[in-house]
Design a protein around this motif. Structure first.
Motif, PDB file in Angstrom:
ATOM      1  N   LYS A 751       0.948  -0.971   0.108  1.00 63.06           N
ATOM      2  CA  LYS A 751      -0.047  -0.061   0.058  1.00 63.06           C
ATOM      3  C   LYS A 751       0.999   1.112   0.157  1.00 63.06           C
ATOM      4  CE  LYS A 751      -3.632   2.510   2.621  1.00 63.06           C
ATOM      5  NZ  LYS A 751      -2.879   3.763   2.830  1.00 63.06           N
ATOM      6  N   ASP A 752       0.758   2.073  -1.148  1.00 60.29           N
ATOM      7  CA  ASP A 752       1.342   3.191  -1.245  1.00 60.29           C
ATOM      8  C   ASP A 752       2.910   2.938  -0.972  1.00 60.29           C
ATOM      9  OD1 ASP A 752      -0.752   4.808  -1.665  1.00 60.29           O
ATOM     10  OD2 ASP A 752      -0.897   5.182   0.821  1.00 60.29           O
ATOM     11  N   GLY A 753       3.481   2.039  -1.608  1.00 62.05           N
ATOM     12  CA  GLY A 753       5.112   1.325  -1.504  1.00 62.05           C
ATOM     13  C   GLY A 753       5.491   0.902  -0.345  1.00 62.05           C
ATOM     14  N   GLN A 754       4.798   0.549   0.413  1.00 58.29           N
ATOM     15  CA  GLN A 754       4.861  -0.094   1.772  1.00 58.29           C
ATOM     16  C   GLN A 754       4.184  -1.574   1.893  1.00 58.29           C
ATOM     17  OE1 GLN A 754       7.112   1.184   3.839  1.00 58.29           O
ATOM     18  NE2 GLN A 754       7.476   3.052   2.670  1.00 58.29           N
ATOM     19  N   ASP A 782      -7.846   4.300   4.918  1.00 63.55           N
ATOM     20  CA  ASP A 782      -7.388   3.048   4.179  1.00 63.55           C
ATOM     21  C   ASP A 782      -7.197   3.428   2.360  1.00 63.55           C
ATOM     22  OD1 ASP A 782      -7.552   1.162   6.192  1.00 63.55           O
ATOM     23  OD2 ASP A 782      -9.495   1.096   6.123  1.00 63.55           O
ATOM     24  N   SER A 783      -7.636   4.563   2.282  1.00 60.91           N
ATOM     25  CA  SER A 783      -7.536   5.248   0.647  1.00 60.91           C
ATOM     26  C   SER A 783      -6.153   5.160   0.512  1.00 60.91           C
ATOM     27  CB  SER A 783      -8.185   6.487   0.594  1.00 60.91           C
ATOM     28  OG  SER A 783      -9.256   6.510   1.271  1.00 60.91           O
ATOM     29  N   GLY A 784      -5.926   4.922  -0.709  1.00 54.86           N
ATOM     30  CA  GLY A 784      -4.496   4.853  -1.398  1.00 54.86           C
ATOM     31  C   GLY A 784      -4.311   3.864  -2.626  1.00 54.86           C
ATOM     32  N   GLU A 785      -3.143   3.516  -2.995  1.00 55.74           N
ATOM     33  CA  GLU A 785      -2.949   2.697  -4.094  1.00 55.74           C
ATOM     34  C   GLU A 785      -2.377   1.266  -3.421  1.00 55.74           C
ATOM     35  OE1 GLU A 785      -0.713   3.326  -8.234  1.00 55.74           O
ATOM     36  OE2 GLU A 785       0.861   3.043  -6.678  1.00 55.74           O
ATOM     37  N   ALA A 795      -0.104  -5.805 -10.096  1.00 52.58           N
ATOM     38  CA  ALA A 795      -1.474  -5.321 -10.457  1.00 52.58           C
ATOM     39  C   ALA A 795      -1.780  -4.329  -9.395  1.00 52.58           C
ATOM     40  CB  ALA A 795      -2.368  -6.349 -10.246  1.00 52.58           C
ATOM     41  N   PHE A 796      -2.331  -3.172  -9.920  1.00 51.28           N
ATOM     42  CA  PHE A 796      -2.565  -1.964  -9.132  1.00 51.28           C
ATOM     43  C   PHE A 796      -3.953  -1.750  -8.912  1.00 51.28           C
ATOM     44  CE2 PHE A 796       1.499  -1.571 -11.173  1.00 51.28           C
ATOM     45  CZ  PHE A 796       2.296  -1.045  -9.944  1.00 51.28           C
TER      46      PHE A 796
END
Length: 1025
Positions: A751-754, A782-785, A795-796
């Motif tokens: 999540k967000d690179g972590q 919890d919003s994010g990539e 997969a994103f």
């Protein structure tokens, strides 16, 4: 000025006087004047009593009546007073101006060579420091003056003295000055004593001692004032004046000034020894006071300035100059033009003691004439300190809490700038205060003087509240001086002299010396020599700039409007501009300017243009690329300049005219990009058969290549193929699914690179090919990539979690609230969620809680409360919850009357034992009233009832008695309603002779209007039940 009595022609007359000049050492100084006469006069220039002759640095240009003195490459020794003397057969005239030569900024000390290394730490070398500074002195003419300073520092400082900014050898007459060098305390440092034998009046001025060594510079100054000894007691003003100067040989000049304006007389005198100047009025010597200022200006002229001229100031003013060789006079007759409209009684001078009061009073011709009060040039507005009273034609100013700085000239002015003037003298510890403000040029000396009532007292000087060092302060008897030599902009501010509880303050303003920007380079030329280079040449500006400077070269591509800096050059001459200096191939023009700390010169453009081609160098080359099957392969390199290049794939040139293309139909697709210095080739979705392809890049001066390698991916993603964006509301269940091509192949969620960690709020599951990330109750945080990452592929998922929309339950319509001053106003807004954030706004600005506004919330109910509303609290209010708004318009009325009814006095006549009701209606139901009878507050009892119903207040007498007669008041704040009750014993018939048909009886008070009637006393059913 001297004049002969010739019969023909006219003596020389200056139409424009030369102006004083301040230049930096090495610059050019020019003095100009315009002089007329018949026949045309002969003009000579003098300095120090000697006629000047033309030389390499000195010339005297003439243009008709305009005469100039041009001095090139000014040196410190050139400073002084220059006199322009014009002479013809009819007479002679002269004018003078001072030339000041400033030292250029000290260069940065150069590093010492190895032969003379810097002293090691601890050797004690330091910049000069004054151990003892010179002391200001006030002496009589003929006395001996000794000014001494002691300075510490290593190496031993070099000391020298200046008077009024000039070296001692440049002073007009310094033959009686003597310098006595000595050593400092303990043999360290140095001392230098200036001894003045038989001081003369022109010796008055500011003397500054300078100390300089390799580590710095220091200076300290002192004031010397030489006074004329009193030869006789003061003359009785009632007796006719005794002439102290010889009679005038010719008629004086005439000068007119409007009453209330300033008159300025200037006299320029030359002679050796330097003459002593004395001003006279109507034969009496003049001394400086509040309205008569005497000083010497920057170019050596003697000035008398009479402020706010009055009729009593008219008369003959004489400037008398004398030395051992003789005496000369210059006179002017001052006439004061009085206005038609005058004050019927002018102001009179007044005195007052410090911390007391004074009263200034005058009369105007008409009571309707407006006036204004001034303290010198400052308008005085009414306040506690300056009480201003107008009583008919009398105008009065009362100054409270007097202090030393209230001493001065005060004016009362009516229309047409007609003024009356008076002096206010404040008696206290300080006799002579500081001026209101003092303007000094940067680099000049600032001198401030204070005179105290008692001699030998110790005062304190401060700058913006901080005490000043003792080296710049001096005291002698009643006089206290502050000398600030060579002021800078940091010295500007508020200077205060304090003596006990008494103080006087001035505003020191430091004006910067204006410097002209440097001139442009000259003789600029362009030579096109070798291929792809251009040679630019120029010469230094004429005259050369006063301070260090550089040349700035700029280029412009032909067809463009923008000029871009190429580089800066310190020395003039020539510079070669190669093609490497331009970003892209093209035709270029060039221009150059001179830049110094005083500004930039105009640009000079080189004639013509040159075609230049940048030569590229490889900054970051191509590297071999390894990617998985199906991915994009990116090749990139960086060049030293912007230039076009060509890409090759397996030896085949790719089309440079198209940003996207295909090697051949059905084959590999590519995209070419260039951003500034970077070039990129992107091979899209490469396949295994493309492995081993050779990529090349070529441009003038650069060739590079790299290989492509395709790795077999152990797994690939079946779904999702593209990035997924999803939106949820809080507490909703979120499931992210990534399906791989292989069963039970490991994958990791981020999540967000972590990398994510499992918990109760985040669950990770694997079911065969499918990898799931589950958020049982999603929250906004919890919003994010989110990324599902496995071997070489990912997969994103872009997830947005937001609160559910909030809705306003009440009010649903625009609410209008009307209230009066001091009433409590409450605005209520109800939403459908207790935790929903709510914001209040007034007139577009968010409302914050304060003692005047309270914000309350109780579950879904939100309130804005104005405890004691004021008219300024009215406006448009909004309650904002999410995307919805509730609107409130609040109007606060300033109540002028609490009592609505009755508006006048009510008369009630009743018989004993009848029921009497007194009624009062208010504008607000919550208002409290007070009932009184004949001035005393009533007390409720069975025989007297007090009732309250909405806005109605009643006083009820169920069974009225004779003693109940009287005046009843219903009081609130400063208002009251009055009821006159008259109780009689027996009934009176209609035909009684005491009937009064004019008795006022209240019939009825409808809600919307007041109803009054006039009836005989037997008709009294409205006020009596």
């Amino acid at each position: 000025m001297k004049a002969d009595s010739g019969d023909q022609g006219s003596p020389p007359c200056f139409l424009r006087f030369p102006r004083p000049v301040r230049v930096v050492s090495g610059a050019e100084a020019e003095l100009k004047c315009v002089v007329l006469g018949e026949p045309p006069p002969t003009v000579l220039w003098e300095k120090g009593g000697q006629q000047l002759v033309a030389s390499e640095r000195l010339s005297f240009p003439e243009d008709g009546a305009e005469h100039s003195l041009l001095l090139s490459g000014a040196l410190p020794t050139d400073a002084g007073v220059y006199v322009c003397r014009a002479r013809n057969a009819a007479g002679e005239a002269y004018a003078a101006a001072a030339v000041t030569v400033l030292e250029p900024p000290a260069p940065e000390p150069e590093p010492q060579s190895s032969d003379h290394p810097l002293p090691p730490p601890g050797t004690g070398e330091s910049a000069p420091v004054f151990l003892t500074g010179p002391q200001s002195q006030w002496v009589l003419r003929g006395a001996e003056v000794v000014l001494t300073c002691q300075v510490g520092g290593l190496p031993e400082p070099k000391l020298y003295w200046e008077k009024d900014g000039m070296a001692l050898d440049e002073v007009w007459d310094s033959s009686h000055f003597a310098l006595e060098p000595g050593s400092g305390a303990g043999g360290r440092g140095a001392s230098l004593t200036l001894r003045i034998q038989a001081a003369r009046l022109p010796d008055s001025g500011v003397y500054v001692c300078h100390a300089r060594n390799a580590h710095g510079h220091a200076q300290a100054g002192a004031l010397l004032q030489v006074h004329q000894p009193h030869e006789s007691p003061p003359q009785d003003p009632d007796e006719p004046p005794v002439s102290v100067v010889e009679p005038l040989k010719c008629a004086p000049k005439t000068f007119w000034v409007n009453e209330g304006k300033h008159a300025k007389f200037r006299c320029y005198v030359m002679g050796k020894p330097e003459p002593e100047i004395e001003w006279h009025w109507e034969g009496r010597p003049l001394l400086p006071d509040r309205r008569r200022l005497m000083y010497r200006d920057r170019d050596g002229g003697f000035v008398l300035k009479v402020l706010y001229c009055q009729a009593k100031d008219r008369g003959l003013y004489v400037c008398a100059a004398r030395n051992s060789a003789g005496q000369t006079l210059s006179a002017v007759q001052l006439h004061v033009k009085e206005p038609r409209l005058r004050f019927t009684r002018p102001l009179q001078d007044v005195e007052g003691r410090e911390h007391g009061i004074v009263v200034l009073e005058c009369k105007v011709p008409n009571s309707r004439i407006p006036t204004a009060w001034f303290r010198e040039d400052q308008r005085l507005l009414p306040c506690r300190k300056y009480e201003q009273i107008e009583e008919g034609t009398v105008r009065r100013l009362i100054i409270h809490r007097l202090k030393a700085d209230d001493d001065g000239v005060y004016l009362c002015e009516m229309r047409g700038r007609v003024r009356t003037v008076a002096n206010v003298t404040v008696k206290g510890p300080i006799l002579k205060r500081l001026p209101r403000k003092l303007d000094v040029l940067e680099g000049e000396n600032a001198v401030l003087l204070v005179e105290t009532r008692e001699a030998g007292v110790q005062g304190c000087w401060s700058h913006d509240g901080e005490e000043l060092p003792a080296t710049c302060q001096s005291s002698c008897g009643h006089m206290h001086a502050l000398v600030l030599p060579g002021v800078t902009r940091e010295d500007a501010g508020e200077i205060t002299f304090s003596l006990g509880n008494s103080r006087t303050t001035t505003l020191l303003r430091v004006k910067c010396v204006k410097h002209s920007p440097p001139g442009p380079p000259v003789l600029v030329e362009m030579f096109k020599g070798q291929k792809n280079t251009v040679l630019l040449t120029w010469k230094p500006p004429e005259p050369p700039p006063e301070t260090s400077f550089i040349y700035r070269l700029e280029r412009q591509e032909v067809g463009s409007e923008d000029w871009v800096q190429c580089f800066s050059i310190e020395k003039a001459g020539a510079v070669e501009v190669p093609g490497d200096c331009v970003p892209a191939e093209g035709d270029y023009r060039f221009r150059i300017c001179t830049v110094s700390e005083h500004g930039r010169s105009p640009h000079v453009v080189f004639n013509g243009s040159a075609h230049l081609v940048p030569t590229a160098r490889l900054v970051s080359g191509l590297e071999d690329v390894q990617v998985y099957d199906g991915e994009d392969a990116v090749f990139s390199l960086d060049l030293s300049t912007i230039i076009q290049g060509t890409w090759f794939l397996n030896g085949e040139q790719l089309k440079s005219t198209e940003t996207e293309g295909q090697v051949e139909p059905g084959a590999l697709r590519y995209r070419v990009e260039q951003k500034g210095l970077q070039h990129r080739l992107i091979l899209q979705a490469v396949r295994h058969q493309d492995s081993g392809a050779l990529v090349g890049f070529s441009c003038p001066g650069v060739q590079d290549s790299a290989a492509l390698t395709i790795q077999e991916s152990p797994v690939h993603i079946l779904s999702p193929k593209d990035k997924v964006s999803l939106t949820f509301t809080t507490s909703e269940r979120v499931v992210l699914t990534c399906e791989l091509s292989r069963v039970d192949f490991p994958a990791t969620w981020y999540k967000d690179g972590q990398r994510v960690e499992e918990s109760e709020s985040l669950i990770v599951k694997v079911d065969g090919r499918k990898h799931r990330l589950i958020l049982p109750e999603a929250q906004v945080r919890d919003s994010g990539e989110f990324e599902c990452r496995t071997e070489g592929v990912s997969a994103f998922f872009n997830i947005t979690v937001q609160d559910p929309p909030v809705h306003i339950v009440a009010p649903r319509e625009h609410v209008f609230v009307h209230a009066i001053t001091s009433e409590c106003v409450m605005l209520t807004c109800e939403v459908d969620r207790e935790d929903a954030p709510v914001h209040w706004y007034k007139d577009g600005q968010e409302v914050e809680q304060s003692e005047f506004v309270m914000l309350e919330n109780e579950g879904p109910h939100h309130r804005l409360v104005l405890p004691a509303a004021q008219p300024s609290d009215g406006g448009e209010f909004q309650c904002v919850a999410g995307d919805e708004r509730a609107y409130f318009t609040v109007t606060i009325t300033d109540v002028s009357s609490w009592i609505v009814y009755p508006s006048g006095k009510v008369y009630v006549a009743a018989e004993r034992l009848e029921r009497v009701v007194l009624t009062c209606e208010l504008c607000r139901p919550w208002a409290e009233v007070r009932w009184t009878k004949d001035g005393e507050e009533v007390v409720e009892s069975p025989a007297l009832l007090l009732e309250k119903e909405g806005t109605i207040r009643r006083l009820v007498l169920p069974s009225v008695q004779l003693e109940d007669s009287g005046e009843y008041l219903c009081e609130i704040d400063d208002e009251s309603a009055s009821f006159a009750v008259s109780v009689t014993e027996s009934y009176q018939s209609q035909d009684s002779p005491n009937n009064n048909p004019e008795l006022c009886v209240l019939l009825k008070k409808p809600k919307t209007r007041r109803l009054w009637s006039r009836f005989p006393p037997w008709r009294r059913t409205a006020g009596i039940e």
